[in-house]
Design a protein around this motif. Structure first.
Motif, PDB file in Angstrom:
ATOM      1  N   SER A 106      66.200 -85.834 116.430  1.00 19.92           N
ATOM      2  CA  SER A 106      66.961 -84.604 116.662  1.00 19.92           C
ATOM      3  C   SER A 106      68.168 -84.544 115.718  1.00 19.92           C
ATOM      4  N   ALA A 107      68.843 -85.680 115.557  1.00 17.16           N
ATOM      5  CA  ALA A 107      70.035 -85.701 114.704  1.00 17.16           C
ATOM      6  C   ALA A 107      69.695 -85.462 113.236  1.00 17.16           C
ATOM      7  N   LYS A 108      68.475 -85.783 112.848  1.00 23.80           N
ATOM      8  CA  LYS A 108      68.079 -85.611 111.446  1.00 23.80           C
ATOM      9  C   LYS A 108      67.165 -84.399 111.271  1.00 23.80           C
ATOM     10  N   SER A 109      67.266 -83.452 112.181  1.00 24.50           N
ATOM     11  CA  SER A 109      66.379 -82.288 112.103  1.00 24.50           C
ATOM     12  C   SER A 109      66.575 -81.536 110.789  1.00 24.50           C
ATOM     13  N   PHE A 110      67.791 -81.605 110.238  1.00 28.00           N
ATOM     14  CA  PHE A 110      68.063 -80.887 108.995  1.00 28.00           C
ATOM     15  C   PHE A 110      67.250 -81.432 107.831  1.00 28.00           C
ATOM     16  N   LEU A 111      66.790 -82.665 107.950  1.00 23.59           N
ATOM     17  CA  LEU A 111      65.927 -83.228 106.908  1.00 23.59           C
ATOM     18  C   LEU A 111      64.453 -83.012 107.241  1.00 23.59           C
ATOM     19  N   LEU A 112      64.132 -83.193 108.507  1.00 26.08           N
ATOM     20  CA  LEU A 112      62.725 -83.221 108.898  1.00 26.08           C
ATOM     21  C   LEU A 112      62.066 -81.848 108.834  1.00 26.08           C
ATOM     22  N   THR A 113      62.865 -80.782 108.872  1.00 17.78           N
ATOM     23  CA  THR A 113      62.277 -79.445 108.786  1.00 17.78           C
ATOM     24  C   THR A 113      62.231 -78.960 107.342  1.00 17.78           C
ATOM     25  N   LYS A 114      62.652 -79.793 106.422  1.00 17.38           N
ATOM     26  CA  LYS A 114      62.707 -79.346 105.024  1.00 17.38           C
ATOM     27  C   LYS A 114      61.712 -80.046 104.113  1.00 17.38           C
ATOM     28  N   LEU A 134      79.241 -85.745 105.968  1.00 15.65           N
ATOM     29  CA  LEU A 134      79.190 -86.425 104.674  1.00 15.65           C
ATOM     30  C   LEU A 134      79.673 -85.493 103.578  1.00 15.65           C
ATOM     31  N   ASP A 135      80.166 -86.066 102.497  1.00 17.44           N
ATOM     32  CA  ASP A 135      80.612 -85.230 101.391  1.00 17.44           C
ATOM     33  C   ASP A 135      79.410 -84.801 100.539  1.00 17.44           C
ATOM     34  N   ALA A 136      79.717 -84.006  99.513  1.00 19.17           N
ATOM     35  CA  ALA A 136      78.636 -83.441  98.698  1.00 19.17           C
ATOM     36  C   ALA A 136      77.820 -84.536  98.018  1.00 19.17           C
ATOM     37  N   VAL A 137      78.491 -85.552  97.511  1.00 19.51           N
ATOM     38  CA  VAL A 137      77.781 -86.611  96.782  1.00 19.51           C
ATOM     39  C   VAL A 137      76.777 -87.317  97.704  1.00 19.51           C
ATOM     40  N   ASP A 138      77.238 -87.693  98.892  1.00 26.21           N
ATOM     41  CA  ASP A 138      76.322 -88.382  99.814  1.00 26.21           C
ATOM     42  C   ASP A 138      75.189 -87.468 100.255  1.00 26.21           C
ATOM     43  N   ASN A 139      75.499 -86.200 100.442  1.00 23.03           N
ATOM     44  CA  ASN A 139      74.437 -85.272 100.820  1.00 23.03           C
ATOM     45  C   ASN A 139      73.422 -85.101  99.691  1.00 23.03           C
ATOM     46  N   VAL A 140      73.890 -85.138  98.453  1.00 23.77           N
ATOM     47  CA  VAL A 140      72.965 -85.050  97.319  1.00 23.77           C
ATOM     48  C   VAL A 140      72.023 -86.263  97.332  1.00 23.77           C
ATOM     49  N   TYR A 141      72.576 -87.438  97.572  1.00 25.77           N
ATOM     50  CA  TYR A 141      71.726 -88.640  97.647  1.00 25.77           C
ATOM     51  C   TYR A 141      70.740 -88.542  98.812  1.00 25.77           C
ATOM     52  N   LEU A 142      71.236 -88.039  99.936  1.00 25.11           N
ATOM     53  CA  LEU A 142      70.375 -87.934 101.120  1.00 25.11           C
ATOM     54  C   LEU A 142      69.218 -86.977 100.864  1.00 25.11           C
ATOM     55  N   MET A 143      69.551 -85.780 100.399  1.00 20.93           N
ATOM     56  CA  MET A 143      68.496 -84.785 100.165  1.00 20.93           C
ATOM     57  C   MET A 143      67.600 -85.208  99.002  1.00 20.93           C
ATOM     58  N   GLY A 144      68.215 -85.798  97.980  1.00 16.82           N
ATOM     59  CA  GLY A 144      67.447 -86.224  96.816  1.00 16.82           C
ATOM     60  C   GLY A 144      66.404 -87.272  97.165  1.00 16.82           C
ATOM     61  N   THR A 145      66.795 -88.257  97.959  1.00 14.95           N
ATOM     62  CA  THR A 145      65.829 -89.305  98.315  1.00 14.95           C
ATOM     63  C   THR A 145      64.743 -88.750  99.229  1.00 14.95           C
ATOM     64  N   VAL A 146      65.105 -87.805 100.088  1.00 15.24           N
ATOM     65  CA  VAL A 146      64.094 -87.176 100.942  1.00 15.24           C
ATOM     66  C   VAL A 146      63.099 -86.395 100.086  1.00 15.24           C
ATOM     67  N   LEU A 147      63.587 -85.809  98.993  1.00  9.89           N
ATOM     68  CA  LEU A 147      62.695 -85.062  98.104  1.00  9.89           C
ATOM     69  C   LEU A 147      61.931 -85.974  97.150  1.00  9.89           C
ATOM     70  N   GLY A 148      62.134 -87.280  97.276  1.00 10.84           N
ATOM     71  CA  GLY A 148      61.314 -88.225  96.511  1.00 10.84           C
ATOM     72  C   GLY A 148      61.985 -88.820  95.295  1.00 10.84           C
ATOM     73  N   LEU A 149      63.288 -88.544  95.098  1.00  8.77           N
ATOM     74  CA  LEU A 149      63.972 -89.085  93.923  1.00  8.77           C
ATOM     75  C   LEU A 149      64.392 -90.525  94.156  1.00  8.77           C
ATOM     76  N   THR A 150      64.481 -91.261  93.074  1.00 15.25           N
ATOM     77  CA  THR A 150      65.022 -92.619  93.172  1.00 15.25           C
ATOM     78  C   THR A 150      66.537 -92.537  93.080  1.00 15.25           C
TER      79      THR A 150
END
Lengths: 248, 284
Positions: B114-122, A106-122
């Motif tokens: 397993s494929a999403k380990s980069f999220l689950l460990t963070k 994924l590109d940077a933008v999609d990764n930002v959305y992915l990580m951001g939502t995992v961190l609890g952002l809307t």
């Protein structure tokens, strides 16, 4: 729990069973059924207790393998402890192992959305801050480049930018200020200063005595899974250096 | 804040005199205290789709082409073998698209954690949501094919009726729930047994022939039917064919057996997941 404590750690222990022969597959289990294994218990954390008080920056130091990362993962709810109790009385934003781990396809933008939502952002919150995040990471020009084409430094910068935008009351930082060039570190330090002024509480792990003595009001020293020292950042940093130089 | 040490002359307050640019303003966004569900689900599904199909409709077309090609080849070959079966083509296409969903969703579900380990460990997030959303692409393909097949059925001059289409939709839900149960269980077991995907590949390869996809169930002696119906895709295929092609609904007992199978697979899968998921991050 005292009114000022945000995280209470009471006698937390964690161990892992290390087998004499590692078996990770069905095939290995089937063919090894008549070869019994021995298990050694590796105590990574041994009755560790401390309190994180509101508004402070608490540092954790220790040599590799002393249990720092395991402790952070327990505090963030990623690992569960074998014994003891962890009381978390505030929201935590974990910034762990940011040098690795994005979706490379994924590109940077999609990764930002992915990580951001995992961190609890809307999604709305991320969209509003997307340009700022990319600018902070100095990756505006590469926003649509897949992460697999990024250097490790670029990926780390992006990770810090996301995490520094999404901040709950407690920030848990693993090896902060260890990535990027001097300019990026200066930005991280400045952002850290802003967050402290805004009243955020910080728990940071570092191998760097300068970081701990400079930024931490208080620090803990772990060794062999046990808490062996507690004091000001400067005191614990000095003790850590002693520990390193005293070890043959 | 303490001053920086003399050995590392890094200023804490940009702009700096040594040419380092002042940092762009990064405004704090306060995350929701709990998981921001809609955004997380949507992002997981969207990014999975993008990574898998390069974010294009033409990429998604490959997912549809695979079973479609299989259908053309099998029709070309087996229409001769089962020439006496008037509904063979319809039965085949229903069997194939249901099978494609079953095989694809169970496979991606198994490796999802397993494929999403980069999220689950963070960060702490409900891991089951990663497993369930990993099935989204397969579900999307299932829906597209279900619509196409339904139109195909109507276009072929059959009119099974609203009740049949409603039953068909229920069978798809039942299959999805069974697959979800299998995915939940296998996603945590895969972290401990890293060749489980190869074992499952073998099982699905054999299972393709165990399910009555390319042959009518009638060619198998009836005493074996019960055993064939224990393979989860079989009852769904047979019930869907009965509803859409024959315009007959299976018996209440048949539906009860299907419901029981769903309950066992979903309940069992969830139980295995609950047993192993808390320590899943330690195996990533």
């Amino acid at each position: 729990m005292s009114a000022a404590s945000l995280i209470d750690v009471e006698a937390v222990s964690k161990s892992f069973l290390i087998p004499s022969v590692r078996r990770d597959t069905v095939r290995e289990h089937v063919f090894g059924v008549f070869e019994p294994r021995r298990f050694e218990q590796l105590h990574v954390l041994d009755r560790v207790s401390f309190t994180l008080r509101r508004g402070e920056t608490l540092g954790i130091m220790g040599r590799n393998g002393c249990g720092k990362s395991t402790l952070l993962r327990i505090l963030c709810g990623i690992y569960i402890p074998d014994g003891g109790r962890v009381g978390v009385h505030a929201g935590i934003t974990p910034i762990l192992e940011l040098g690795v781990g994005w979706n490379p396809e994924l590109d940077a933008v999609d990764n930002v959305y992915l990580m951001g939502t995992v961190l609890g952002l809307t999604l709305r919150g991320i969209s509003a801050q997307l340009d700022g995040i990319l600018a902070f990471a100095e990756l505006d020009r590469f926003a649509r480049l897949k992460l697999k084409h990024y250097s490790s430094g670029m990926a780390s910068r992006l990770a810090y930018a996301v995490a520094f935008a999404a901040v709950r009351e407690v920030l848990v930082l693993d090896e902060i200020f260890a990535v990027g060039d001097a300019g990026f570190r200066a930005r991280c330090e400045a952002r850290y200063g802003e967050l402290r002024e805004a009243g955020h509480t910080v728990l940071m792990v570092s191998h760097d005595p300068r970081t701990i003595s400079t930024f931490c009001d208080r620090a803990l020293l772990l060794d062999g899974g046990s808490l062996i020292a507690e004091g000001t950042g400067a005191e614990v940093a000095a003790r850590y250096v002693e520990l390193l130089t005293a070890t043959p | 804040m303490p001053a920086s040490s003399a050995t590392e002359p890094v200023s804490l307050t940009p702009p700096r005199a040594d040419g380092v640019t002042p940092h762009p303003r990064l405004t704090t966004i306060v995350p929701s205290p709990d998981v921001a569900w809609p955004g997380l689900v949507w992002t997981l599904v969207r990014t999975d789709f993008k990574a898998r199909y390069h974010g294009t409709a033409s990429g998604f077309a490959w997912a549809l082409l695979k079973p479609a090609t299989m259908f053309v080849v099998l029709v070309a070959v087996f229409s001769f073998v089962f020439a006496s079966e008037p509904t063979y083509r319809l039965d085949l296409i229903i069997g194939l698209f249901l099978w494609d969903f079953f095989a694809d969703a169970t496979k991606t579900g198994m490796t999802s954690l397993s494929a999403k380990s980069f999220l689950l460990t963070k960060a702490k997030l409900p891991r089951w949501i990663v497993v369930v959303t990993s099935m989204a692409n397969a579900v999307l393909t299932l829906i597209v094919f279900a619509v196409v097949v339904s139109l195909f059925i109507v276009g072929s001059g059959r009119s099974p009726g609203a009740a049949a289409f409603a039953a068909f939709a229920l069978y798809l839900v039942a299959l999805t729930l069974m697959v979800a149960g299998l995915a939940l269980a296998s996603s945590v077991l895969y972290l401990r047994y890293r060749d489980l995907n190869q074992v499952w590949d073998m099982a699905t390869q054999a299972g393709f022939f165990l399910a009555p996809i390319i042959y009518p169930l009638g060619v198998i002696p009836e005493r074996f039917h019960l055993w064939l119906f224990l393979w989860p895709p079989t009852p769904v295929m047979e019930f869907a064919r009965a509803a859409l092609v024959d315009a007959t609904l299976p018996t209440t007992r048949g539906h009860a057996c299907l419901a029981l199978m769903v309950a066992i697979l979903l309940g069992g899968g969830a139980a295995i997941y609950r047993r192993y998921a808390p320590r899943a991050a330690e195996y990533l």
